[in-house]
Design an enzyme around this catalytic site. Structure first.
Site, short mmCIF file in Angstrom:
data_model
loop_
_atom_site.label_atom_id
_atom_site.label_comp_id
_atom_site.label_asym_id
_atom_site.label_seq_id
_atom_site.Cartn_x
_atom_site.Cartn_y
_atom_site.Cartn_z
CG ASP A 48 36.27 41.80 44.93
OD1 ASP A 48 36.12 43.00 45.20
OD2 ASP A 48 36.51 40.92 45.78
CE1 TYR A 53 39.73 38.33 50.05
CE2 TYR A 53 39.33 38.83 47.76
CZ TYR A 53 38.92 38.85 49.06
OH TYR A 53 37.69 39.38 49.39
CE LYS A 82 37.28 43.41 48.61
NZ LYS A 82 37.68 42.13 48.00
CG HIS A 115 39.30 43.41 53.28
ND1 HIS A 115 40.15 42.64 52.55
CD2 HIS A 115 38.17 42.67 53.38
CE1 HIS A 115 39.57 41.50 52.21
NE2 HIS A 115 38.37 41.49 52.72
N1 LIG Z 1 34.93 42.11 51.42
C1 LIG Z 1 34.97 40.96 52.09
O1 LIG Z 1 35.20 40.90 53.30
C2 LIG Z 1 34.70 39.70 51.33
C3 LIG Z 1 34.40 38.51 52.03
C4 LIG Z 1 34.13 37.36 51.29
C5 LIG Z 1 34.17 37.41 49.90
N2 LIG Z 1 34.49 38.56 49.24
C6 LIG Z 1 34.57 38.63 47.75
O2 LIG Z 1 33.34 38.12 47.23
C7 LIG Z 1 33.61 37.02 46.38
C8 LIG Z 1 32.47 36.03 46.43
O3 LIG Z 1 32.26 35.51 47.72
P1 LIG Z 1 32.56 33.99 48.10
O4 LIG Z 1 33.67 33.51 47.26
O5 LIG Z 1 32.71 33.90 49.57
O6 LIG Z 1 31.20 33.25 47.78
P2 LIG Z 1 30.31 32.92 46.48
O7 LIG Z 1 30.79 33.64 45.30
O8 LIG Z 1 28.91 33.08 46.92
O9 LIG Z 1 30.55 31.36 46.30
C9 LIG Z 1 31.76 30.84 45.81
C10 LIG Z 1 31.69 29.31 45.89
O10 LIG Z 1 30.63 28.85 45.06
C11 LIG Z 1 31.10 27.91 44.11
N3 LIG Z 1 30.37 28.25 42.87
C12 LIG Z 1 30.61 29.28 42.04
N4 LIG Z 1 29.71 29.31 41.04
C13 LIG Z 1 28.88 28.27 41.25
C14 LIG Z 1 27.76 27.77 40.55
N5 LIG Z 1 27.34 28.36 39.42
N6 LIG Z 1 27.13 26.69 41.04
C15 LIG Z 1 27.55 26.09 42.18
N7 LIG Z 1 28.64 26.49 42.88
C16 LIG Z 1 29.29 27.58 42.41
C17 LIG Z 1 32.58 28.13 44.02
O11 LIG Z 1 33.27 26.96 43.72
P3 LIG Z 1 34.19 26.81 42.38
O12 LIG Z 1 35.25 27.85 42.46
O13 LIG Z 1 34.69 25.43 42.47
O14 LIG Z 1 33.25 27.04 41.22
C18 LIG Z 1 32.91 28.59 45.44
O15 LIG Z 1 33.10 27.47 46.28
C19 LIG Z 1 34.94 36.49 46.93
O16 LIG Z 1 35.56 35.60 46.03
C20 LIG Z 1 35.68 37.78 47.16
O17 LIG Z 1 36.17 38.30 45.94
C21 LIG Z 1 34.73 39.71 49.95
#
Ligand SMILES: NC(=O)c1ccc[n+]([C@@H]2O[C@H](COP(=O)([O-])OP(=O)(O)OC[C@H]3O[C@@H](n4cnc5c(N)ncnc54)[C@H](OP(=O)(O)O)[C@@H]3O)[C@@H](O)[C@H]2O)c1
Length: 337
Positions: A48, A53, A82, A115
């Site tokens: 994704d 980004y 997106k 998005h």
């Molecule tokens: N459509 C939208 O508006 C929108 C908005 C937000 C996000 N997104 C997409 O959704 C994805 C995921 O959301 P997100 O990045 O906000 O949150 P997330 O995936 O819930 O959390 C990511 C965070 O968790 C840490 N992490 C990952 N695996 C872990 C584990 N097993 N144990 C502990 N910590 C862990 C990562 O750090 P490390 O990297 O250091 O492991 C990072 O700081 C984004 O990357 C993006 O692609 C889309």
């Protein structure tokens, strides 16, 4: 429930979205190559990203090396990107998707999402959150999501994307698209984790054949720290910690799993796809290693009960980085105020 495995996918029309994907928001170009390679080696077949980004070029370079090596083929991968907020007009879709394809070094993406339903003024590929001299976000309050959707449909016709979808749309916006489209949205990507389970939206989407992908599936830990480290305002940012929830920790202990794995397992059993972001190869592997245990009915119900509804929403009314106003005054702002 059908047995879930590493090849399980959500289906809408011809689209088959692998239920676990790699999130890449805030992964820097330097971190991306390691992350993408670790993910492919761990078995991920879904990535994704988004134009905003600012890492599509690095993902493209990493993918090119992977395809050239013969490890996997383009057809085996499901790639999502997106349309930026500043591209929310029918005529802007083509230039933005072409830019993404160029940076990703691809002929097509598998899924192209709008998005965010509320649009900004288009100030070019590199000024994605434009502000005026006072720091006010330059909103385009004339956003017409139905006209915009026609621009999205044209990309399927042109073969630049296999499927199209939406992100951060609410139920009534989703219904407006469904009621007026030629090509229905195959997927909606929204904030979704145990504290914000979006039960009404998920059930509406399931009834209408729209698959759901959960962003921030483990609660986006580190988000606040990272923004602070980068010198950005975190005013109004809500911090939630599902990783620390005692119910999740207890279930994790029983299965000898990490809390993150229980959070992700619950969501795939709930019937949505997940895109956990990590740049750490160990955690990337861990986040995919969720197919060797199953929650009992009681455990599933206990986690279902952790839902806080709108109180669990983390992404929402917050100001866009660098601006002094927020999207809330836009007529298509999707979240409850
Ligand atoms: N459509 C939208 O508006 C929108 C908005 C937000 C996000 N997104 C997409 O959704 C994805 C995921 O959301 P997100 O990045 O906000 O949150 P997330 O995936 O819930 O959390 C990511 C965070 O968790 C840490 N992490 C990952 N695996 C872990 C584990 N097993 N144990 C502990 N910590 C862990 C990562 O750090 P490390 O990297 O250091 O492991 C990072 O700081 C984004 O990357 C993006 O692609 C889309």
């Amino acid at each position: 429930m059908t047995k879930l495995d590493s090849k399980s996918a959500l289906t809408a029309g011809k689209m088959k979205m692998p239920i676990v994907g790699l999130g890449t928001w805030q992964s820097t170009p330097e971190e991306i190559e390691i992350a993408v390679n670790a993910a492919i080696d761990a078995g991920y077949r879904h990535i994704d990203t988004a134009h905003v980004y600012a890492n599509e070029s690095a993902i493209g370079a990493a993918l090119k090396k992977i395809f050239d090596s013969g490890k996997i083929t383009r057809e085996e991968l499901f790639i999502v990107t997106k349309l930026p907020f500043s591209g929310n007009r029918a005529e802007d879709v083509e230039p933005f998707i072409k830019k993404s394809l160029e940076e990703l070094q691809l002929d097509y993406v598998d899924l192209y999402l709008i998005h965010f339903p509320a649009g900004l003024v288009n100030k070019g590929f590199d000024n994605l959150f434009p502000t005026d001299e006072k720091g006010q976000l330059l909103m385009d309050k004339s956003t017409n999501i139905l006209e915009l959707w026609k621009g999205m449909e044209a990309q399927v016709d042109a073969g630049r994307t296999k499927s199209i979808g939406i992100s951060n749309f609410n139920q009534s916006q989703t219904k407006r698209i469904l009621d007026n489209c030629r090509i229905p949205p195959a997927n909606i990507q929204v904030e979704l984790h145990v504290y914000l389970q979006q039960k009404e939206l998920v059930s509406f989407c399931k009834k209408n054949g729209v698959t759901v992908c959960a962003y921030a599936p483990i609660g986006s830990p580190g988000h606040k720290n990272l923004l602070e480290k980068q010198g950005f305002s975190t005013e109004g940012l809500k911090v939630i910690s599902p990783l620390e929830d005692p119910v999740i920790k207890e279930i994790a202990k029983k299965y000898n799993k990490q809390p993150s794995q229980v959070l992700l397992r619950y969501l795939i059993e709930y019937g949505v796809a997940v895109i956990p972001k990590s740049i750490n190869p160990e955690r990337i592997k861990q986040n995919f290693d969720i197919f060797d245990f199953e929650l009992t009915k009681e455990e599933f119900e206990k986690i279902s009960g952790l839902d806080r509804g709108e109180d669990g929403r983390m992404f929402g009314g917050r100001k866009v980085i660098g601006s002094i106003n927020s999207f809330e005054s836009h007529p298509e702002f999707p979240f409850p105020k």
